[in-house]
Scaffold this motif. Structure first.
Motif, PDB file in Angstrom:
ATOM      1  N   UNK A 186      -7.709  38.645  41.637  1.00 12.02           N
ATOM      2  CA  UNK A 186      -8.812  39.091  40.785  1.00 12.02           C
ATOM      3  C   UNK A 186      -9.721  37.928  40.418  1.00 12.02           C
ATOM      4  N   UNK A 187      -9.131  36.836  39.950  1.00 13.35           N
ATOM      5  CA  UNK A 187      -9.924  35.675  39.554  1.00 13.35           C
ATOM      6  C   UNK A 187     -10.667  35.085  40.745  1.00 13.35           C
ATOM      7  N   UNK A 188     -10.026  35.061  41.926  1.00 15.48           N
ATOM      8  CA  UNK A 188     -10.693  34.549  43.125  1.00 15.48           C
ATOM      9  C   UNK A 188     -11.934  35.371  43.441  1.00 15.48           C
ATOM     10  N   UNK A 189     -11.799  36.681  43.405  1.00 11.88           N
ATOM     11  CA  UNK A 189     -12.945  37.541  43.709  1.00 11.88           C
ATOM     12  C   UNK A 189     -14.053  37.390  42.665  1.00 11.88           C
ATOM     13  N   UNK A 190     -13.685  37.183  41.410  1.00 11.34           N
ATOM     14  CA  UNK A 190     -14.715  36.950  40.398  1.00 11.34           C
ATOM     15  C   UNK A 190     -15.533  35.709  40.749  1.00 11.34           C
ATOM     16  N   UNK A 191     -14.830  34.617  41.058  1.00  8.81           N
ATOM     17  CA  UNK A 191     -15.523  33.381  41.403  1.00  8.81           C
ATOM     18  C   UNK A 191     -16.367  33.566  42.660  1.00  8.81           C
ATOM     19  N   UNK A 192     -15.804  34.209  43.657  1.00 11.15           N
ATOM     20  CA  UNK A 192     -16.511  34.406  44.925  1.00 11.15           C
ATOM     21  C   UNK A 192     -17.768  35.248  44.735  1.00 11.15           C
ATOM     22  N   UNK A 235      -9.006  29.134  49.931  1.00  8.77           N
ATOM     23  CA  UNK A 235     -10.205  28.323  49.715  1.00  8.77           C
ATOM     24  C   UNK A 235     -11.345  29.134  49.108  1.00  8.77           C
ATOM     25  N   UNK A 236     -12.227  28.452  48.398  1.00 12.08           N
ATOM     26  CA  UNK A 236     -13.347  29.105  47.734  1.00 12.08           C
ATOM     27  C   UNK A 236     -14.641  28.428  48.190  1.00 12.08           C
ATOM     28  N   UNK A 237     -15.131  28.801  49.372  1.00  8.79           N
ATOM     29  CA  UNK A 237     -16.344  28.162  49.905  1.00  8.79           C
ATOM     30  C   UNK A 237     -17.533  28.344  48.966  1.00  8.79           C
ATOM     31  N   UNK A 238     -18.292  27.290  48.788  1.00 11.89           N
ATOM     32  CA  UNK A 238     -19.501  27.383  47.980  1.00 11.89           C
ATOM     33  C   UNK A 238     -19.329  27.028  46.529  1.00 11.89           C
ATOM     34  N   UNK A 239     -18.087  26.796  46.089  1.00  7.13           N
ATOM     35  CA  UNK A 239     -17.881  26.420  44.688  1.00  7.13           C
ATOM     36  C   UNK A 239     -18.513  25.056  44.434  1.00  7.13           C
ATOM     37  N   UNK A 240     -19.114  24.884  43.249  1.00 11.72           N
ATOM     38  CA  UNK A 240     -19.729  23.610  42.909  1.00 11.72           C
ATOM     39  C   UNK A 240     -18.677  22.517  42.801  1.00 11.72           C
ATOM     40  N   UNK A 241     -17.511  22.864  42.294  1.00 12.24           N
ATOM     41  CA  UNK A 241     -16.384  21.927  42.239  1.00 12.24           C
ATOM     42  C   UNK A 241     -15.099  22.715  42.060  1.00 12.24           C
ATOM     43  N   UNK A 242     -14.007  22.181  42.584  1.00 13.63           N
ATOM     44  CA  UNK A 242     -12.681  22.785  42.418  1.00 13.63           C
ATOM     45  C   UNK A 242     -11.717  21.682  41.998  1.00 13.63           C
TER      46      UNK A 242
END
Length: 390
Positions: A19-25, A44-51
């Protein structure tokens, strides 16, 4: 919008991690700047400003139990607070559990902070689940909804510091208001469904036995015992099938053994391909007594599987249009629904078609739009609070 998402578990794992992954995506897809702090990252979360991973050493994840769960949550909160201190953001989105360090820092800096409520208020959840267990005469097995004073203290510290609580369903919102939260601090949003590679079709009006499926952990909280009782009381059980997809807690399985042995009941166990199970059924049965907003109710509609769910399931649907609702524990109502759809395949086909069409509105991208509106309400509230303070 610039967002800091703090998730003290492993992002991308089944359940709330997904759920949290999809929110960020969904936020990233809408061109928002997302900074993620998570205990670990399984996807992985492509496009995140920072992880930032809070529980990692030399590239390897450190299990929560290695530190002790409460110490691990506090350490994660400390890391998230440090990221906030050096990262300009408009809003902080917190997931449980944490002792409130990041929330307090956001409040002191005048930054809006919201806290996800994936379930009803903890005191309400404990009370409801405890009552269900007592009514069953069930030897309780420890779960995430077992009373834990240390976790309650963490939760109350965090909830006291945030601008608002994110409620994904009316049941969650009502439970927080009943617990004393001001209504303006309870911010409604919703979850979503992932696209499926499996082709979905509406059920036909042809005459054939009703196929029901239950998907999820078998435990008293999810009300599987109510679903089985309603099924076996219905005429649908004479020639239909009730399939259980998911692990059943051992003591609960022993309690339900007579019902599980009925010829119409099939225990499939855990399955990776939930869409296949939903596509093979006519109706999803989820008679839960306490929930936030069950993702399987979204996924079912995407497969044209008609939800027969309790009002506690947090399903985004219209009763009698996309599925059928019943009050938690109302076995008689659920029995009538089984009989109704087993006898009237035309109505089943109509509900299935409407659910499938409605699924277009249930995407994670649309959920992201609701989330941004909730963020904006929190930002406006924080801005007003700053103006009053000045």
């Amino acid at each position: 919008m610039q967002v800091l998402l703090s998730f003290p578990h492993v992002l991308g794992t089944p359940g709330i991690g997904t759920t949290a992954w999809h929110q960020a995506d969904s936020l990233i897809s809408a061109d928002h700047e997302v900074h993620v702090v998570a205990a670990g990252v399984a996807r992985p979360l492509p496009g995140a400003a920072s992880v930032t991973t809070s529980l990692a050493a030399k590239g390897l994840r450190v299990p929560h139990k290695a530190l002790g769960r409460d110490r691990a949550f506090r350490w994660h909160d400390t890391v998230a607070r440090s990221v906030l201190a050096r990262t300009p953001v408009d809003v902080v989105h917190l997931w449980p559990l944490a002792p409130g360090l990041t929330a307090a820092a956001a409040r002191e800096a005048g930054i809006a902070a919201v806290r996800e409520a994936p379930n009803t208020h903890t005191r309400h959840a404990w009370r409801v689940v405890a009552a269900e267990i007592e009514a069953l005469g069930y030897p309780a097995e420890r779960t995430a909804h077992t009373h834990d004073a240390a976790h309650l203290a963490m939760e109350e510290a965090e909830l006291g510091a945030v601008t608002g609580v994110l409620a994904p369903s009316a049941a969650v919102a009502d439970s927080f208001i009943a617990a004393g939260f001001e209504p303006h601090r309870v911010l409604r949003h919703r979850y979503g469904r992932r696209p499926s590679p499996r082709r979905a079709v509406a059920r036909g009006a042809d005459t054939r036995p009703l196929r029901a499926v239950y998907v999820g952990l078998g435990e008293p909280r999810k009300g599987l015992h109510h679903g089985l009782r309603a099924w076996l009381d219905s005429r649908a059980a004479n020639d239909g099938t009730f399939t259980i997809v998911g692990r059943i807690l051992p003591a609960y399985a022993r309690l339900l053994q007579p019902q599980l042995q009925h010829p119409s009941v099939r225990v499939a166990g855990f399955a990776d391909d939930v869409d296949a199970a939903l596509a093979a059924a006519d109706v999803l049965v989820l008679p839960t007594v306490e929930e936030g907003s069950a993702l399987v109710t979204y996924e079912a509609q995407g497969m044209g599987c008609v939800p027969l769910v309790s009002t506690a399931a947090g399903a985004v649907m219209d009763d009698g249009v996309h599925g059928l609702l019943h009050r938690p524990g109302d076995v008689a109502a659920l029995t009538q629904q089984f009989d109704r759809l087993a006898a009237d395949r035309a109505e089943l086909a109509e509900l299935s078609g409407a659910a499938l069409a409605h699924a277009e509105e249930l995407s994670w991208d649309r959920a992201g739009e609701h989330l941004v509106l909730a963020y904006q309400a929190a930002i406006d509230a924080a801005r007003s609070a700053r103006a009053v303070a000045v």
